[in-house]
Design a protein around this motif. Structure first.
Motif, PDB file in Angstrom:
ATOM      1  N   TRP A   1      43.619  38.025  33.865  1.00  0.00           N
ATOM      2  CA  TRP A   1      42.884  38.362  35.090  1.00  0.00           C
ATOM      3  C   TRP A   1      41.406  38.591  34.767  1.00  0.00           C
ATOM      4  O   TRP A   1      40.523  38.112  35.482  1.00  0.00           O
ATOM      5  CB  TRP A   1      43.489  39.611  35.728  1.00  0.00           C
TER       6      TRP A   1
ATOM      7  N   ALA B   1      45.555  42.549  43.404  1.00  0.00           N
ATOM      8  CA  ALA B   1      46.515  42.085  42.390  1.00  0.00           C
ATOM      9  C   ALA B   1      47.539  43.166  42.072  1.00  0.00           C
ATOM     10  O   ALA B   1      48.723  42.871  41.828  1.00  0.00           O
ATOM     11  CB  ALA B   1      45.766  41.668  41.130  1.00  0.00           C
TER      12      ALA B   1
ATOM     13  N   HIS C   1      38.127  36.568  36.258  1.00  0.00           N
ATOM     14  CA  HIS C   1      37.347  37.241  37.297  1.00  0.00           C
ATOM     15  C   HIS C   1      36.008  37.814  36.840  1.00  0.00           C
ATOM     16  O   HIS C   1      35.102  37.926  37.668  1.00  0.00           O
ATOM     17  CB  HIS C   1      38.179  38.380  37.920  1.00  0.00           C
TER      18      HIS C   1
END
Length: 484
Positions: A393, A221, A397
């Motif tokens: 994020w 990312a 995740h």
């Protein structure tokens, strides 16, 4: 110890309530001088079943550290969702407005009653296990509040006027327990971690392989320019063969890490406790202080070389600079002046070294400390940058809920002063299990195995405090160079 403190407090309470019945919902607060003891030791010595809170600040240059221990609840304020802190501030102001302090001359300098509690890393509805008892933001005004500062200490008792008569026998029994704990806490002790707590323990959570995979996803990312930095967290659930004692763990970690802020907040049978090296923000009048703390290396035989390498590391300096820049951006508009040192120094703990930039300023107005918490939390040190992208994020995740880990814990008073730390080096402990957490800041240049070793070093204090130092026999921990 004698019952002088108890007799004194009850006499003061009787005098205070005899002056008038008070309005409906009024809280009467009486205070008397108390023995000076370490707040964490007082909590550990208490046999009371009342829920606890603790905030034990370290010595800092130019400051008088405040130690706070609380038992039971006179009131609690909570909030949920994005507006949780403004709602907490409003509710607390209404409670402070209904509180009548009664001080005799010998307690005129006692710091006043204050709420102690904390908030989660992210708002979450509904809150997942094991954090279901912890609201997004939750603060306790203790029924019994012990405060110590500059070699003096006091004990507050806060009672709703309507509760005094029906609860008098309960109050007296609680006071006997607290007096006994004060007596026990005056006797020096060095509580050692029990041996073999890890024997027979069941261990679940983020493995070395899973965390390294998470780091690789974070680096992807960052390379795609979606993020500049992100801080993934590894969680471990330890189910012991015998019950865990959270209060004893508090005493152990408090004595081993005196240079940190030791804290604890209990909800139900779970206690969130830890020893944080990182101040989020404090406000005393218009003086505001905070820490930029990011960039870490483990301690070793050649500490001087490790420190030089940390200071010279472009990766660690980049990670640190993102934190300092975010803090300065958040506080700058709120301050008439803000002192941000040009470069970091080193903050050394028994297990790790950190890059550290202390930041101090003068506020433009009487901004409540919770407004400052809202502006700063979460910093890039525990979330990443840009902040909202990093939080998204993390939510997508991380396999385990962080709850209050990497949130904030602290206190605030009626004037809007307060002191908060970032809730790291911490765990959630009940008799049946412990959830331990640690994170690592990922930027371009991060190495997955090295980041895994870092989180194991960060978990070492809590593992030792709970008596799990022997758990290094776990093959997964052996893979991280023998940590903890």
């Amino acid at each position: 110890m004698s019952s002088g403190l108890g007799t004194d407090l009850l006499a003061r309470l009787a005098r205070a309530t005899s002056r008038g019945a008070g309005s409906a919902g009024e809280i009467v607060a009486v205070v008397a001088p108390a023995p000076v003891v370490p707040a964490a030791r007082l909590v550990a010595a208490s046999a009371s079943a009342l829920p606890i809170v603790l905030f034990q600040a370290p010595r800092r240059e130019g400051e008088e550290p405040l130690e706070v221990a609380g038992f039971g609840e006179a009131a609690r304020v909570e909030g949920s969702g994005p507006g949780c802190l403004p709602s907490v501030t409003g509710a607390a102001r209404r409670i402070f407005a209904s509180l009548r302090e009664e001080r005799d001359a010998d307690a005129g300098g006692a710091p006043g009653p204050r709420f102690v509690g904390g908030l989660s890393f992210q708002t979450e509805s509904p809150r997942k296990e094991p954090w279901s008892a912890f609201a997004d933001a939750s603060f306790t005004l203790p029924r019994w509040l012990y405060v110590a500062r500059a070699g003096e200490a006091w004990l507050w008792l806060l009672v709703h006027t309507g509760d005094l008569a029906p609860e008098r026998s309960t109050i007296e029994a609680e006071l006997v327990s607290i007096e006994a704990a004060l007596g026990a806490a005056t006797r020096p002790s060095s509580p050692l971690p029990p041996r073999g707590a890890g024997e027979g323990a069941r261990i679940e959570g983020t493995s070395r392989e899973a965390f390294c995979s998470l780091v690789r996803e974070a680096l992807a990312a960052i390379r795609a320019r979606e993020l500049d930095k992100v801080v993934p967290v590894a969680a471990r659930r330890l189910s012991p063969a015998r019950p865990l004692d959270a209060r004893a763990a508090i005493a152990r970690i408090a004595e081993a890490y005196a240079e940190t802020t030791r804290f604890a907040v209990q909800r139900g049978d779970r206690v969130f406790l830890g020893a944080s090296p990182e101040r989020l923000v404090s406000r005393h009048g218009r003086v505001v202080s905070t820490d930029g703390l990011a960039g870490t290396t483990r301690r070793g035989e050649d500490d001087a070389a490790l420190v030089r390498a940390l200071l010279a590391s472009p990766k660690e300096r980049r990670e640190h600079a993102l934190v300092v820049e975010a803090i300065a951006s958040a506080l700058g508009p709120r301050c008439a002046s803000l002192d941000v040192p040009e470069g970091p120094t080193i903050r050394s703990l028994p297990n790790v070294h950190h890059l550290w930039t202390p930041i101090r300023g003068a506020l433009r107005d009487d901004t409540h400390v919770l407004s400052l918490v809202e502006a700063l939390h979460p910093t890039p040190a525990v979330s990443g940058a840009p902040r909202e992208r990093a939080k998204a994020w993390i939510a997508a995740h991380e396999p385990h809920a962080r709850g209050w880990y990497t949130g904030a814990v602290g206190w605030f008073d009626a004037a809007g002063d307060g002191d908060f730390v970032v809730a790291i080096r911490a765990g959630l402990v009940s008799p049946d299990e412990a959830w331990l957490y640690a994170g690592a800041g990922i930027v371009e240049g991060s190495d997955p195995p090295a980041e895994y070793a870092e989180i194991r070093a960060k978990q070492a204090p809590m593992l030792a405090a709970l008596g799990f130092g022997d758990i290094a026999a776990d093959p997964d921990l052996q893979a991280s160079n023998g940590l903890p």
